[in-house]
Motif scaffolding. Structure first.
Motif, PDB file in Angstrom:
ATOM      1  N   VAL A   1       0.824  -1.216   0.000  1.00  0.00           N
ATOM      2  CA  VAL A   1       0.000   0.000   0.000  1.00  0.00           C
ATOM      3  C   VAL A   1       0.855   1.261   0.000  1.00  0.00           C
ATOM      4  CG1 VAL A   1      -2.062  -1.054   1.002  1.00  0.00           C
ATOM      5  CG2 VAL A   1      -0.240  -0.232   2.520  1.00  0.00           C
ATOM      6  N   ALA A   2       2.057   1.187   0.569  1.00  0.00           N
ATOM      7  CA  ALA A   2       2.943   2.355   0.550  1.00  0.00           C
ATOM      8  C   ALA A   2       3.354   2.698  -0.884  1.00  0.00           C
ATOM      9  CB  ALA A   2       4.182   2.094   1.413  1.00  0.00           C
ATOM     10  N   VAL A   3       3.740   1.674  -1.652  1.00  0.00           N
ATOM     11  CA  VAL A   3       4.135   1.901  -3.039  1.00  0.00           C
ATOM     12  C   VAL A   3       2.928   2.324  -3.882  1.00  0.00           C
ATOM     13  CG1 VAL A   3       5.066   0.785  -5.112  1.00  0.00           C
ATOM     14  CG2 VAL A   3       6.069   0.299  -2.874  1.00  0.00           C
ATOM     15  N   ALA A   4       1.761   1.713  -3.649  1.00  0.00           N
ATOM     16  CA  ALA A   4       0.559   2.077  -4.399  1.00  0.00           C
ATOM     17  C   ALA A   4       0.156   3.524  -4.143  1.00  0.00           C
ATOM     18  CB  ALA A   4      -0.584   1.137  -4.037  1.00  0.00           C
ATOM     19  N   ALA A   5       0.330   4.001  -2.924  1.00  0.00           N
ATOM     20  CA  ALA A   5       0.007   5.395  -2.610  1.00  0.00           C
ATOM     21  C   ALA A   5       0.883   6.349  -3.418  1.00  0.00           C
ATOM     22  CB  ALA A   5       0.177   5.652  -1.113  1.00  0.00           C
ATOM     23  N   ILE A   6       2.181   6.048  -3.492  1.00  0.00           N
ATOM     24  CA  ILE A   6       3.104   6.895  -4.260  1.00  0.00           C
ATOM     25  C   ILE A   6       2.700   6.907  -5.738  1.00  0.00           C
ATOM     26  CG2 ILE A   6       5.494   7.123  -5.044  1.00  0.00           C
ATOM     27  CD1 ILE A   6       6.318   5.893  -2.329  1.00  0.00           C
ATOM     28  N   GLY A   7       2.380   5.749  -6.290  1.00  0.00           N
ATOM     29  CA  GLY A   7       1.995   5.667  -7.689  1.00  0.00           C
ATOM     30  C   GLY A   7       0.750   6.467  -7.999  1.00  0.00           C
ATOM     31  N   ASN A   8      -0.239   6.419  -7.129  1.00  0.00           N
ATOM     32  CA  ASN A   8      -1.467   7.187  -7.357  1.00  0.00           C
ATOM     33  C   ASN A   8      -1.212   8.688  -7.323  1.00  0.00           C
ATOM     34  OD1 ASN A   8      -4.313   5.777  -7.542  1.00  0.00           O
ATOM     35  ND2 ASN A   8      -3.023   4.434  -6.298  1.00  0.00           N
ATOM     36  N   LEU A   9      -0.325   9.127  -6.435  1.00  0.00           N
ATOM     37  CA  LEU A   9       0.009  10.557  -6.390  1.00  0.00           C
ATOM     38  C   LEU A   9       0.712  10.991  -7.678  1.00  0.00           C
ATOM     39  CD1 LEU A   9       1.212  10.981  -2.690  1.00  0.00           C
ATOM     40  CD2 LEU A   9      -0.925  11.798  -3.715  1.00  0.00           C
TER      41      LEU A   9
ATOM     42  N   ALA B   1      -1.942  11.411 -10.315  1.00  0.00           N
ATOM     43  CA  ALA B   1      -2.724  12.636 -10.070  1.00  0.00           C
ATOM     44  C   ALA B   1      -1.987  13.879 -10.544  1.00  0.00           C
ATOM     45  CB  ALA B   1      -3.044  12.753  -8.580  1.00  0.00           C
ATOM     46  N   ALA B   2      -0.659  13.898 -10.414  1.00  0.00           N
ATOM     47  CA  ALA B   2       0.125  15.084 -10.772  1.00  0.00           C
ATOM     48  C   ALA B   2       0.729  15.002 -12.175  1.00  0.00           C
ATOM     49  CB  ALA B   2       1.249  15.278  -9.751  1.00  0.00           C
ATOM     50  N   ALA B   3       0.512  13.901 -12.891  1.00  0.00           N
ATOM     51  CA  ALA B   3       1.172  13.680 -14.184  1.00  0.00           C
ATOM     52  C   ALA B   3       0.758  14.737 -15.206  1.00  0.00           C
ATOM     53  CB  ALA B   3       0.848  12.293 -14.708  1.00  0.00           C
TER      54      ALA B   3
ATOM     55  N   ALA C   1       3.882   5.961 -15.997  1.00  0.00           N
ATOM     56  CA  ALA C   1       4.840   5.709 -14.916  1.00  0.00           C
ATOM     57  C   ALA C   1       4.122   5.540 -13.574  1.00  0.00           C
ATOM     58  CB  ALA C   1       5.860   6.837 -14.841  1.00  0.00           C
ATOM     59  N   GLY C   2       3.193   6.445 -13.294  1.00  0.00           N
ATOM     60  CA  GLY C   2       2.456   6.358 -12.033  1.00  0.00           C
ATOM     61  C   GLY C   2       1.617   5.102 -11.946  1.00  0.00           C
ATOM     62  N   TYR C   3       0.990   4.739 -13.070  1.00  0.00           N
ATOM     63  CA  TYR C   3       0.161   3.530 -13.081  1.00  0.00           C
ATOM     64  C   TYR C   3       1.014   2.281 -12.857  1.00  0.00           C
ATOM     65  CZ  TYR C   3      -3.183   0.027 -14.674  1.00  0.00           C
ATOM     66  OH  TYR C   3      -4.017  -1.074 -14.752  1.00  0.00           O
ATOM     67  N   ALA C   4       2.214   2.242 -13.450  1.00  0.00           N
ATOM     68  CA  ALA C   4       3.104   1.095 -13.267  1.00  0.00           C
ATOM     69  C   ALA C   4       3.550   0.976 -11.814  1.00  0.00           C
ATOM     70  CB  ALA C   4       4.313   1.221 -14.189  1.00  0.00           C
ATOM     71  N   ILE C   5       3.889   2.099 -11.191  1.00  0.00           N
ATOM     72  CA  ILE C   5       4.311   2.073  -9.781  1.00  0.00           C
ATOM     73  C   ILE C   5       3.150   1.625  -8.896  1.00  0.00           C
ATOM     74  CG2 ILE C   5       5.064   3.506  -7.847  1.00  0.00           C
ATOM     75  CD1 ILE C   5       6.657   5.163  -9.906  1.00  0.00           C
ATOM     76  N   SER C   6       1.958   2.128  -9.178  1.00  0.00           N
ATOM     77  CA  SER C   6       0.784   1.694  -8.415  1.00  0.00           C
ATOM     78  C   SER C   6       0.572   0.197  -8.559  1.00  0.00           C
ATOM     79  CB  SER C   6      -0.467   2.434  -8.908  1.00  0.00           C
ATOM     80  OG  SER C   6      -0.370   3.807  -8.702  1.00  0.00           O
ATOM     81  N   SER C   7       0.692  -0.295  -9.790  1.00  0.00           N
ATOM     82  CA  SER C   7       0.472  -1.715 -10.040  1.00  0.00           C
ATOM     83  C   SER C   7       1.515  -2.575  -9.330  1.00  0.00           C
ATOM     84  CB  SER C   7       0.508  -1.993 -11.544  1.00  0.00           C
ATOM     85  OG  SER C   7      -0.521  -1.281 -12.209  1.00  0.00           O
ATOM     86  N   LEU C   8       2.736  -2.075  -9.229  1.00  0.00           N
ATOM     87  CA  LEU C   8       3.768  -2.769  -8.454  1.00  0.00           C
ATOM     88  C   LEU C   8       3.317  -2.902  -7.002  1.00  0.00           C
ATOM     89  CD1 LEU C   8       6.737  -3.895  -8.401  1.00  0.00           C
ATOM     90  CD2 LEU C   8       7.417  -1.600  -7.690  1.00  0.00           C
ATOM     91  N   GLY C   9       2.793  -1.822  -6.449  1.00  0.00           N
ATOM     92  CA  GLY C   9       2.309  -1.861  -5.070  1.00  0.00           C
ATOM     93  C   GLY C   9       1.144  -2.809  -4.891  1.00  0.00           C
TER      94      GLY C   9
ATOM     95  N   LEU D   1      -7.728  10.424  -3.801  1.00  0.00           N
ATOM     96  CA  LEU D   1      -8.513   9.633  -2.847  1.00  0.00           C
ATOM     97  C   LEU D   1      -7.901   8.244  -2.676  1.00  0.00           C
ATOM     98  CD1 LEU D   1     -10.949   9.140  -1.033  1.00  0.00           C
ATOM     99  CD2 LEU D   1     -12.306   8.633  -3.091  1.00  0.00           C
ATOM    100  N   ASN D   2      -7.473   7.632  -3.784  1.00  0.00           N
ATOM    101  CA  ASN D   2      -6.811   6.329  -3.702  1.00  0.00           C
ATOM    102  C   ASN D   2      -5.566   6.381  -2.823  1.00  0.00           C
ATOM    103  OD1 ASN D   2      -8.487   4.678  -5.156  1.00  0.00           O
ATOM    104  ND2 ASN D   2      -7.358   4.821  -7.063  1.00  0.00           N
ATOM    105  N   ALA D   3      -4.756   7.427  -3.017  1.00  0.00           N
ATOM    106  CA  ALA D   3      -3.535   7.563  -2.219  1.00  0.00           C
ATOM    107  C   ALA D   3      -3.874   7.675  -0.731  1.00  0.00           C
ATOM    108  CB  ALA D   3      -2.742   8.791  -2.670  1.00  0.00           C
TER     109      ALA D   3
END
Length: 448
Positions: free
Chosen positions: A327-335, A338-340, A348-356, A412-414
């Motif tokens: 969940v820590a990695v997924a939170a970073i990916g969602n942020l 949101a800012a992309a 990039a954000g979606y890939a990091i979220s998916s890793l989490g 909200l996801n983050a």
């Protein structure tokens, strides 16, 4: 022949045997051919579902359905999945794992075929968009009602033949089937947009794949003949394995189900919002943007595979670590999403979220599996499947939120992921999650 089931719980009888020198055994304890078939069942389902999700935004906007209505197509199916999964889990205890996999594949095949016919009718404007929506909703609902049969059966099949110390690796490998399917599904979906079927083509091809897999399971998969150990208290074991209070009320399971529900809500909401975000970021027509959506989903799926087939076995991560890191990695990916500022930032954000999510989902699944006894695996799998299904009901709310403020669903996801991180550190059950079975507090009797 009988042999003791790995992981405890008593002997099981079946045609598979790792004792035979002719049988190649996978790290899960199952023969490789058997695990490959179970793996393929999960993978084909994931290919179809994620392939459909990748083309849904283009289908909706081509037919003229509102975005939230497109997201709602999965809602009735998700409700039926949630309510039917515990029933199918009990049926798998009664009739066996293999018959339930066949039921699930048959439901998936028929549902996909009907969805293809409905989409074709909508693209040719044979009915109003609302009528197409209702028919699509009902066709997809068949998957929720009958397709749910295979999920508890596959998970219970693997769990009851896997030693506890290997359960994390086995369940991660099975989860990897879903991740691999999510790589293949969005990749092949545009290839199946055929001249005579258009956007209905992918679903027709997915129905054909399910039919082929159904025949493979029917002809090649050995039945799992797991049985509780026959002792003087054997009848109690059997009665408790298929009855008792719902698993969501079991204090051993409830924290894992809460955690899993929130994580699944976030992942589903992000996945169903992604297509609309990419179409709007690129300012392209839905059909022209389809390839870009597929690329983004493939990067996310490969990140999930990296988590489940790379990081988890490489670092021998325990469920407790997965619950926290995921969940820590997924939170970073969602942020980041949101800012992309552009398409590649979203990818990039979606890939990091998916890793989490690729770390968190096995953590919740394995933790829940280890929290109960071996003869309770089917009921636990039914509860897990219900959680993984019902979360889809909330996806339309995230799409509506997206229509008002583009970044809001991801913020909200983050926030939800940060809340789950705190929960993982503070809840006693999640804090103690590791490759050892949990016990009901205060219970000294091993039968409790």
């Amino acid at each position: 022949m009988f042999r003791v089931a790995p992981g405890g719980g008593g002997p099981y009888q079946g045609p598979m045997s790792s004792d035979s020198p002719q049988t190649s055994v996978s790290p899960t304890g199952l023969p490789r051919s058997t695990f490959a078939i179970i793996f393929a069942v999960s993978m084909v389902t994931a290919i179809g579902n994620t392939g459909m999700i990748s083309v849904l935004p283009a289908i909706g906007r081509s037919i003229g359905m509102p975005d939230a209505m497109v997201a709602a197509i999965f809602s009735l199916s998700a409700l039926l999945w949630a309510f039917s999964s515990p029933f199918w889990a009990r049926m798998s205890d009664r009739f066996g794992r293999k018959p339930l996999m066949i039921v699930g594949l048959a439901g998936f095949m028929v549902s996909m075929a009907l969805c293809s016919a409905v989409v074709a009718a909508g693209l040719h404007h044979l009915a109003a968009p609302f009528v197409i929506f209702v028919l699509f909703l009902l066709a997809r609902a068949l998957f929720g009602l009958f397709g749910a049969a295979s999920n508890p059966a596959t998970q219970a099949y693997v769990a009851e033949h896997t030693p506890e110390v290997q359960r994390t690796q086995a369940m991660s490998g099975l989860a990897g089937a879903f991740s691999l399917g999510t790589v293949i599904g969005p990749f092949v979906a545009p290839l199946f947009v055929l001249p005579f079927l258009g956007l209905a083509g992918p679903m027709a091809c997915f129905a054909l794949m399910a039919g082929i897999m159904l025949v493979v399971v029917w002809k090649r998969l050995p039945e799992s003949r797991f049985r509780p150990e026959p002792t003087s208290v054997g009848p109690i074991f059997r009665r408790e394995a298929s009855s008792g209070p719902p698993m969501w009320r079991d204090p051993r399971m409830t924290p894992f189900l809460i955690y899993g529900f929130i994580v699944a809500v976030s992942q589903t909401a992000q996945g169903q919002t992604l297509g609309f975000l990419i179409i709007d970021k690129l300012a392209l027509s839905p059909t022209a943007a389809q390839g870009f959506i597929a690329i983004a989903m493939m990067f996310g799926a490969m990140a999930g595979l990296l988590a489940q087939w790379g990081l988890i076995p490489r670092f021998e991560m325990t469920p407790r670590q997965l619950l926290r890191w995921g969940v820590a990695v997924a939170a970073i990916g969602n942020l980041i999403v949101a800012a992309a500022p552009d398409y590649w930032g979203v990818v990039a954000g979606y890939a990091i979220s998916s890793l989490g999510f690729g770390l968190a989902r096995p953590g919740f699944t394995v933790g829940a599996s280890l929290a109960v006894r071996i003869e309770e695996q089917a009921r636990a799998a039914g509860a897990i499947a219900a959680v993984n299904g019902i979360n889809v009901v909330l996806a339309p709310a995230f799409v509506l939120l997206y229509e008002r403020v583009q970044a809001a669903p991801f913020i909200l996801n983050a926030a939800l992921m940060v809340a789950m991180l705190v929960y993982a550190y503070t809840n006693p059950q999640l804090k103690s999650a590791n490759p050892r079975p949990a016990r009901i507090e205060g219970a000294d009797d091993p039968l409790v």
